[in-house]
Design an enzyme around this catalytic site. Sequence first.
Site, PDB file in Angstrom:
ATOM      1  N   GLU A  98       0.883  -1.306   0.072  1.00 53.06           N
ATOM      2  CA  GLU A  98      -0.072  -0.085  -0.066  1.00 53.06           C
ATOM      3  C   GLU A  98       0.820   1.314  -0.081  1.00 53.06           C
ATOM      4  O   GLU A  98       1.862   1.281   0.723  1.00 53.06           O
ATOM      5  CB  GLU A  98      -0.841   0.056   1.111  1.00 53.06           C
ATOM      6  CG  GLU A  98      -1.955   1.487   1.337  1.00 53.06           C
ATOM      7  CD  GLU A  98      -2.821   1.222   2.139  1.00 53.06           C
ATOM      8  OE1 GLU A  98      -3.970   2.153   1.869  1.00 53.06           O
ATOM      9  OE2 GLU A  98      -3.029   0.369   2.973  1.00 53.06           O
ATOM     10  N   ASN A 115     -12.072  -3.014  -0.851  1.00 50.97           N
ATOM     11  CA  ASN A 115     -11.047  -3.178   0.078  1.00 50.97           C
ATOM     12  C   ASN A 115     -11.383  -3.903   1.369  1.00 50.97           C
ATOM     13  O   ASN A 115     -11.033  -4.833   1.748  1.00 50.97           O
ATOM     14  CB  ASN A 115     -10.057  -1.991   0.401  1.00 50.97           C
ATOM     15  CG  ASN A 115      -9.157  -1.887   1.473  1.00 50.97           C
ATOM     16  OD1 ASN A 115      -8.313  -2.975   1.614  1.00 50.97           O
ATOM     17  ND2 ASN A 115      -9.258  -1.218   2.515  1.00 50.97           N
ATOM     18  N   GLU A 116     -11.843  -3.091   2.137  1.00 51.24           N
ATOM     19  CA  GLU A 116     -12.114  -3.306   3.547  1.00 51.24           C
ATOM     20  C   GLU A 116     -13.932  -2.699   3.922  1.00 51.24           C
ATOM     21  O   GLU A 116     -14.054  -2.752   5.132  1.00 51.24           O
ATOM     22  CB  GLU A 116     -11.227  -2.578   4.440  1.00 51.24           C
ATOM     23  CG  GLU A 116     -11.112  -3.164   5.785  1.00 51.24           C
ATOM     24  CD  GLU A 116     -10.134  -2.694   6.717  1.00 51.24           C
ATOM     25  OE1 GLU A 116      -9.075  -3.200   7.022  1.00 51.24           O
ATOM     26  OE2 GLU A 116      -9.942  -1.279   6.991  1.00 51.24           O
ATOM     27  N   CYS A 139      -6.829   1.442   1.905  1.00 52.90           N
ATOM     28  CA  CYS A 139      -7.539   2.718   2.030  1.00 52.90           C
ATOM     29  C   CYS A 139      -7.352   3.398   0.785  1.00 52.90           C
ATOM     30  O   CYS A 139      -8.332   4.191   0.511  1.00 52.90           O
ATOM     31  CB  CYS A 139      -7.739   3.379   3.346  1.00 52.90           C
ATOM     32  SG  CYS A 139      -8.207   2.281   4.818  1.00 52.90           S
TER      33      CYS A 139
END
Length: 659
Positions: free
Chosen positions: A50, A375-376, A244
Amino acid sequence: MKFIGSLSTVLAGALWLIVPVTDAAPITLTIQADKPGAQINPAMWGIFFEDINFGADGGLYAEMVKNRSFEFPDPLMGWIKISPSLAQGELLVRSDDPFDTNNPHYARLVSEGTAPFGLSNEGFRGMGVRKGETYNFSAQIRGVDGSPALRVQLYGGDGSLLDEVKLRNFSSGWQKYMATLHPKDTDAKARLAIVMDGKGIVDVDMVSLFPEHTWKDRPGGLRADMAQSLADMHPGFLRFPGGCIVEGSVLARRYQWKNTLGPVEDRHLLIDRWNYEFQHRPTPDYFQSFGLGFYEYFQLCEDIGAEPLPILNCGMACQFNSGELCPMDQLQPYIQDALDLIEFANGDTNTTWGAKRAALGHPEPFHMKLLGVGNEQWGQQYIDRYTKFAGALKAKYPDIQLVSAAGPDPGDQRFQFAWSKLRALHADIIDEHCYARPEWFFANTHRYDNYDRNGPKVFMGEYAAQSDKVVSVKNRNTLECALAEAAYMTGLERNADVVRMASYAPLFANTEAWQWTPDMIWVNSLNIYETPDYYVQQLFCLNRGDEVLPAQLNGLETSSSGIQNLYAGAVRDEHSGEIILKIVNPDDAAQNVHINLAGAHDISPEATQFVLSGNPNDENSMDQPGRIAPVESKIDNAASDFSCDFPPHSFTVLRIKAQ
């Protein structure tokens, strides 16, 4: 296997081996060598990249000039005006008649010629240069008035001149000018200066300084030592471009892969989410130039033998920020981006996006098999969007395995909701995340023992033991944290029929520009060091094996919080014909373990072991990069029944030749 360890580390490892073992009855480890279990995914252990902690710009992407095209909101951030007292000049940032309309700003130097006048770039917390190496300068320059010369200079942190070259005869139109610099000293805090000699006006844009030695010596490529550290792990996959940052704090700031292709001057600058995420660690100079883009990520995967696992935005901004949603009836462009990405990675050269890949220099497909949708994310809004993505992607590309999200926590209500919905949708792989204290990892090694064998598979996509607490600036990459992760990984490996992939996170951090800790690999402008966590990951990657062997521990002691005094796992390497044992001893005392290799024969008495050990609070650093590193040695008593001592606070990999 390549391990880097100092003599003191080796001696420390040897000292651990003579620590007296506990007087308690020995633990027994029984391996059913003739009863192999689950096949292990060849890509099980991987890495997650990331762009956090200056991981890309100022990190893996080797460009040394910050804000090279003056596109930051403060267009001179990273630059200072050089204007001695006798100099009469003006530094302007303009956007009329630019070199490239995608990045329209440029610097105009106006000088009366009374004294040298110009500007200087600080780099990313300094430019790290080495004596004897070559650095390639380039810039787009346009002569507007007069015939001044430009001096391109490298200065050390103390102000000493390291090298300079002079450029002359500028065209009235934009033209790329290049030069090479050879610093006379090594300096971690060098800076680049561009200084006008003579009266006139000159425009400057796309200022660049690259080490000539990059990964694979590709011009404009990756920082060699950072990429080599990844290659040395031999990871099975690379998840990119992040977590993120894929979502963005708002959808306008999401990661859009198509904007990261082609000439670097055409790639639109974007503010990095980690620029402003933490009040306690603000980094106002954190932006993404996308010099490291999707083509470069795929290329890196190919270089290091890792499966590519790109993650795409699913129409949701980060739910920790705005949580902005793309309306369901406007989701098609997001889905089309995913379809186009598969075509870019795998399509024939006669397809639209396959042709674009070929034009970039790679006519062969990248053979992508995995794609992450979001992603999350969590909640019904994610399930709705994932369902629509999955329907479209599976209809056209049924062989692509989709990775779906289960939120940021490994067991809360959001997690349970996601699993219930995704199980009903027959999702391929569900991405689980966990950042927690070491105790959680020690106590949860049996987490996957009772997962449904017929349900979705698991990708443990982000995990790291936190020595203090999540988001604490006091977290450290201690040996205790690494051992907790190693113990947890024995549980992941034991359940390889359910857990198909796993990766530690985050990957990189700049020692002078980080937002999150702990991290697996730390760098500054010149150097790099791997953490104990890195070596745990590397040991699992290099000793993956092909099939799980049943392993039974007897005689264990377990604390009230569920922490054992020993952890173990076993696999078989079909190619080498070895049984590979992974043993974690988190205890203060050495452990004598009686090992029974049931069903094995023709066992070679000589076996190889790799031991990572030390004090639980030990960590590596720039000054002591190999303080905690694996030590290789031999044992000569391997047999169907034999005993072995495991040092306190250690992780041991033992490779035994057997039939």
